[in-house]
Design an enzyme around this catalytic site. Structure first.
Site, PDB file in Angstrom:
ATOM      1  N   TYR A 184       1.298  -1.339   0.209  1.00  0.00           N
ATOM      2  CA  TYR A 184       0.398   0.074   0.038  1.00  0.00           C
ATOM      3  C   TYR A 184       0.880   1.189  -0.201  1.00  0.00           C
ATOM      4  O   TYR A 184       2.025   1.404   0.623  1.00  0.00           O
ATOM      5  CB  TYR A 184      -0.631   0.408   0.979  1.00  0.00           C
ATOM      6  N   CYS A 185       0.611   2.300  -0.430  1.00  0.00           N
ATOM      7  CA  CYS A 185       0.930   3.205  -0.289  1.00  0.00           C
ATOM      8  C   CYS A 185      -0.041   4.618  -0.347  1.00  0.00           C
ATOM      9  O   CYS A 185      -1.033   4.450  -0.104  1.00  0.00           O
ATOM     10  CB  CYS A 185       2.268   3.896  -1.771  1.00  0.00           C
ATOM     11  N   THR A 186      -0.148   6.297  -1.055  1.00  0.00           N
ATOM     12  CA  THR A 186      -0.500   6.985  -0.238  1.00  0.00           C
ATOM     13  C   THR A 186      -1.688   7.109  -1.494  1.00  0.00           C
ATOM     14  O   THR A 186      -3.184   6.843  -1.131  1.00  0.00           O
ATOM     15  CB  THR A 186      -0.282   8.473  -0.512  1.00  0.00           C
ATOM     16  N   ILE A 213      -4.019   4.444   0.530  1.00  0.00           N
ATOM     17  CA  ILE A 213      -4.327   4.581   1.066  1.00  0.00           C
ATOM     18  C   ILE A 213      -5.497   5.772   0.838  1.00  0.00           C
ATOM     19  O   ILE A 213      -6.999   5.961   1.987  1.00  0.00           O
ATOM     20  CB  ILE A 213      -3.546   5.499   2.189  1.00  0.00           C
TER      21      ILE A 213
END
Length: 303
Positions: A184-186, A213
């Site tokens: 996961y990342c921004t 996210i």
């Protein structure tokens, strides 16, 4: 500015003339008085743009009218006005700088060979079915995870995205290679590449959180598996997905919980670190922990 808004989006798609796309994007954004960062490469576009809602809407309409970008997943958020110091539009070899341009294959269908996309609801279904077997793997720089991350997530020791290759080749995560790993990342773009790199190195069951996210927070607010704040790369510095969200970050001076990052007073450092508003107002610990350990006095760095 009546209603400031910020949009975040990326599209992986082959572009025959990145320089022409760069000029078009710069002219378009500048004509609308928008600021932010746009990166263009032969593999597509990655952009974070802010301004008045009417101007941003015009920018989005014009950008999506270009056939290769028509499917862009636009993530909207509230700005504060003047969220970016300037407009920057650049052409680079990689949309996200992992230092592995030759490992990534991009077609009109996006990045090839990456992890399976999971929308927020599908992620919860996976967690319901597989429970503690599922591992969250943070695809951001370690600093960002200081103020927010998925519960029990693994946070690699990375200062930049270039550090990920050494991390996943180090052997320290080899025990995850036969487990379901959710990257996961921004906003999702870093995981498009990271999931490919991990699969290429023997991680067998790799997923990526679709929309990152940001989309997860929009879906579940503060009621899901996300803890704390989301670090963002504009004047806001962090956002929360609900009211009364408890930070997981700690002030380096008093240890009080805080999501507030500040820059080291050492002009040769300027590293970001956590310091609460009260300690900032009192002028406490103007230097980052690294400079404090080196014995650099605060009064010696401001001038």
């Amino acid at each position: 500015m009546a209603t400031p808004k910020i949009v975040l989006f990326y599209v992986f798609t082959p572009l025959a003339d990145p320089e022409a796309v760069k000029l078009w994007q710069h002219t378009l954004a500048e004509s609308l008085g928008l600021k932010g960062r746009v990166i263009v490469s032969k593999d597509g576009i990655n952009a974070t743009i802010g301004g008045d809602i009417f101007d941003v809407k015009q920018y989005v309409r014009a950008t999506k009218s270009y056939a290769p970008f028509k499917g862009a997943d636009i993530k909207w958020s509230n700005g504060e006005g003047d969220d970016f110091p300037r407009l920057s539009v650049k052409v680079r070899d990689e949309l996200v700088t992992f230092g592995t341009p030759d490992e990534i294959t991009v077609t009109e269908d996006g990045v090839q060979g990456g992890g399976q996309h999971l929308k927020p609801g599908a992620l919860h279904k996976l967690l319901d079915e597989r429970g503690e077997e599922v591992v969250f793997f943070d695809g951001r720089n370690a600093m960002e995870a200081q103020i927010g991350k998925f519960r029990d997530a693994i946070v690699p020791d990375t200062d930049t995205t270039r550090d990920f290759i050494a991390e996943i080749e180090s052997g320290k995560y080899d025990d995850l290679k036969d487990k379901p790993v959710v990257t996961y990342c921004t906003g999702g773009i870093r995981c498009e590449v990271l999931s490919v790199l991990m699969k290429n190195r023997g991680f067998e069951e790799v997923y990526q959180l679709d929309g990152g996210i940001v989309r997860y927070g929009e879906t579940f607010g503060s009621s899901g598996y996300w803890d704390g704040s989301l670090y963002v790369f504009d004047k806001r510095m962090h956002v929360e997905f609900g009211d009364n969200v408890e930070s997981i970050g700690h002030c380096v001076s008093c240890d009080k919980k805080t999501p507030e990052f500040v820059n080291c007073a050492n002009l040769e450092c300027r590293k970001q670190y956590l310091r609460c508003t009260d300690c900032t107002d009192k002028g406490l610990q103007p230097d980052c922990p690294g400079c404090v350990e080196q014995g650099i006095p605060a009064e010696a760095v401001a001038g």
